[in-house]
Scaffold this motif. Structure first.
Motif, short mmCIF file in Angstrom:
data_model
loop_
_atom_site.label_atom_id
_atom_site.label_comp_id
_atom_site.label_asym_id
_atom_site.label_seq_id
_atom_site.Cartn_x
_atom_site.Cartn_y
_atom_site.Cartn_z
N VAL A 1 -13.54 5.08 -10.97
CA VAL A 1 -13.67 6.61 -11.26
C VAL A 1 -12.32 6.98 -10.69
CG1 VAL A 1 -14.70 8.51 -9.95
CG2 VAL A 1 -15.97 6.48 -10.96
N VAL A 2 -11.65 6.49 -9.53
CA VAL A 2 -10.55 6.92 -9.04
C VAL A 2 -9.25 6.85 -10.10
CG1 VAL A 2 -8.49 6.34 -7.35
CG2 VAL A 2 -10.85 6.67 -6.62
N LEU A 3 -9.29 5.70 -10.90
CA LEU A 3 -8.54 5.44 -11.90
C LEU A 3 -8.74 6.50 -13.11
CD1 LEU A 3 -8.31 1.48 -11.83
CD2 LEU A 3 -6.39 3.26 -11.38
N GLN A 4 -9.79 6.55 -13.53
CA GLN A 4 -10.30 7.47 -14.74
C GLN A 4 -9.75 8.99 -14.33
OE1 GLN A 4 -14.60 6.00 -14.98
NE2 GLN A 4 -13.85 7.27 -16.82
N THR A 5 -9.97 9.41 -12.84
CA THR A 5 -9.73 10.64 -12.47
C THR A 5 -8.22 10.91 -12.34
OG1 THR A 5 -11.89 10.70 -11.39
CG2 THR A 5 -10.38 12.49 -10.67
N VAL A 6 -7.42 10.09 -11.54
CA VAL A 6 -6.13 10.32 -11.08
C VAL A 6 -5.07 9.89 -12.19
CG1 VAL A 6 -4.42 9.95 -9.40
CG2 VAL A 6 -6.84 10.18 -8.71
N PHE A 7 -5.45 8.99 -13.00
CA PHE A 7 -4.43 8.31 -14.04
C PHE A 7 -4.92 8.64 -15.35
CE2 PHE A 7 -3.77 5.99 -9.87
CZ PHE A 7 -2.65 6.30 -9.81
N GLU B 1 -0.54 10.30 -3.16
CA GLU B 1 -1.35 10.82 -2.18
C GLU B 1 -2.59 11.30 -2.46
OE1 GLU B 1 -0.36 11.37 0.94
OE2 GLU B 1 1.28 10.25 0.30
N GLN B 2 -2.98 11.53 -3.96
CA GLN B 2 -4.26 11.94 -4.49
C GLN B 2 -5.11 10.87 -4.33
OE1 GLN B 2 -3.66 13.60 -8.30
NE2 GLN B 2 -5.60 14.02 -8.47
N VAL B 3 -4.79 9.39 -4.62
CA VAL B 3 -5.57 8.39 -4.63
C VAL B 3 -6.02 8.20 -2.74
CG1 VAL B 3 -5.61 5.79 -4.61
CG2 VAL B 3 -4.83 7.06 -6.56
N ILE B 4 -4.94 8.37 -1.96
CA ILE B 4 -5.25 8.11 -0.76
C ILE B 4 -6.13 8.96 -0.24
CG2 ILE B 4 -4.10 7.88 1.66
CD1 ILE B 4 -1.64 6.48 0.26
N GLY B 5 -5.84 10.31 -0.46
CA GLY B 5 -6.82 11.22 0.07
C GLY B 5 -8.18 11.18 -0.35
N ILE B 6 -8.57 10.81 -1.63
CA ILE B 6 -10.06 10.73 -2.16
C ILE B 6 -10.56 9.49 -1.44
CG2 ILE B 6 -11.42 9.93 -3.85
CD1 ILE B 6 -9.20 11.16 -6.03
N ALA B 7 -9.73 8.45 -1.41
CA ALA B 7 -10.20 7.11 -0.59
C ALA B 7 -10.58 7.47 0.81
CB ALA B 7 -9.29 5.96 -0.55
N ARG B 8 -9.71 8.10 1.42
CA ARG B 8 -9.82 8.55 3.03
C ARG B 8 -11.40 9.38 3.01
NH1 ARG B 8 -4.77 10.79 5.30
NH2 ARG B 8 -4.03 8.80 4.95
N LYS B 9 -11.33 10.37 2.03
CA LYS B 9 -12.57 11.23 1.96
C LYS B 9 -13.75 10.37 2.21
CE LYS B 9 -14.19 14.79 -1.04
NZ LYS B 9 -13.88 15.43 -2.40
N HIS B 10 -13.79 9.47 1.17
CA HIS B 10 -15.00 8.63 1.22
C HIS B 10 -15.25 7.36 2.11
CE1 HIS B 10 -15.08 11.09 -2.71
NE2 HIS B 10 -16.47 11.06 -2.43
N GLN B 11 -14.07 7.57 3.16
CA GLN B 11 -13.95 6.19 4.18
C GLN B 11 -13.84 4.90 3.52
OE1 GLN B 11 -17.42 7.49 6.51
NE2 GLN B 11 -15.69 8.24 7.91
N HIS B 12 -12.96 4.80 2.27
CA HIS B 12 -12.79 3.55 1.79
C HIS B 12 -11.19 3.26 2.16
CE1 HIS B 12 -16.60 3.63 -0.02
NE2 HIS B 12 -16.38 4.55 -1.04
N PRO B 13 -10.91 1.91 2.37
CA PRO B 13 -9.57 1.46 2.93
C PRO B 13 -8.44 1.42 1.47
CG PRO B 13 -10.82 -0.49 2.87
CD PRO B 13 -11.80 0.88 2.46
N LEU B 14 -8.95 1.82 0.32
CA LEU B 14 -8.39 1.83 -0.86
C LEU B 14 -6.82 2.17 -0.52
CD1 LEU B 14 -8.03 1.10 -4.06
CD2 LEU B 14 -8.80 3.60 -4.27
N GLN B 15 -5.62 1.19 -0.89
CA GLN B 15 -4.37 1.63 -0.61
C GLN B 15 -3.72 1.86 -2.00
OE1 GLN B 15 -2.70 2.80 1.86
NE2 GLN B 15 -4.35 2.89 3.00
#
Ligand code: TYC
Length: 102
Positions: free
Chosen positions: A41-47, A82-96
């Protein structure tokens, strides 16, 4: 007429000065905790990837440790990181996510 004769020369001289901006690869890193569906979902949304393309990239990152999401100018690449890290942090995932000059 004098101006017109000179125009081509002046434009060529200016063209030689304009360098294309450096480009940066945006890369996603693997981890053991972020759910696969979330990464897709992150890849679809941000990229702006299709679900199929996002799934391919996610699986590449999962199997090989990292993968390239796209190549952009510095400001755009930085905003996407920053968008990816922000979304990941909001959902408490460690995605980097990181960027590197091509
Ligand atoms: N390895 C994660 C898992 O097994 C999935 C994952 C894929 C995480 C890509 C991060 O960038 C990533 N749930």
């Amino acid at each position: 007429m004098r101006n017109q004769e000179h125009r081509g020369t002046v434009l060529e001289a200016e063209k030689a000065k304009v360098k294309p901006p450096p480009l940066y690869k945006v890369m996603l890193l693997n981890d053991d905790y972020t759910p696969m569906d979330f990464v897709v979902v992150v890849l679809q949304t941000v990229f702006a990837m299709s679900r199929e393309k996002a799934t391919q990239v996610m699986l590449q990152v999962h199997r090989e440790g990292m993968g390239v999401c796209g190549t952009y100018t510095r400001e755009v690449a930085s905003a996407k990181v920053e968008q990816v890290i922000g979304i990941a942090r909001k959902h408490q995932h460690p995605l980097q996510c990181t960027m590197e000059e091509t």
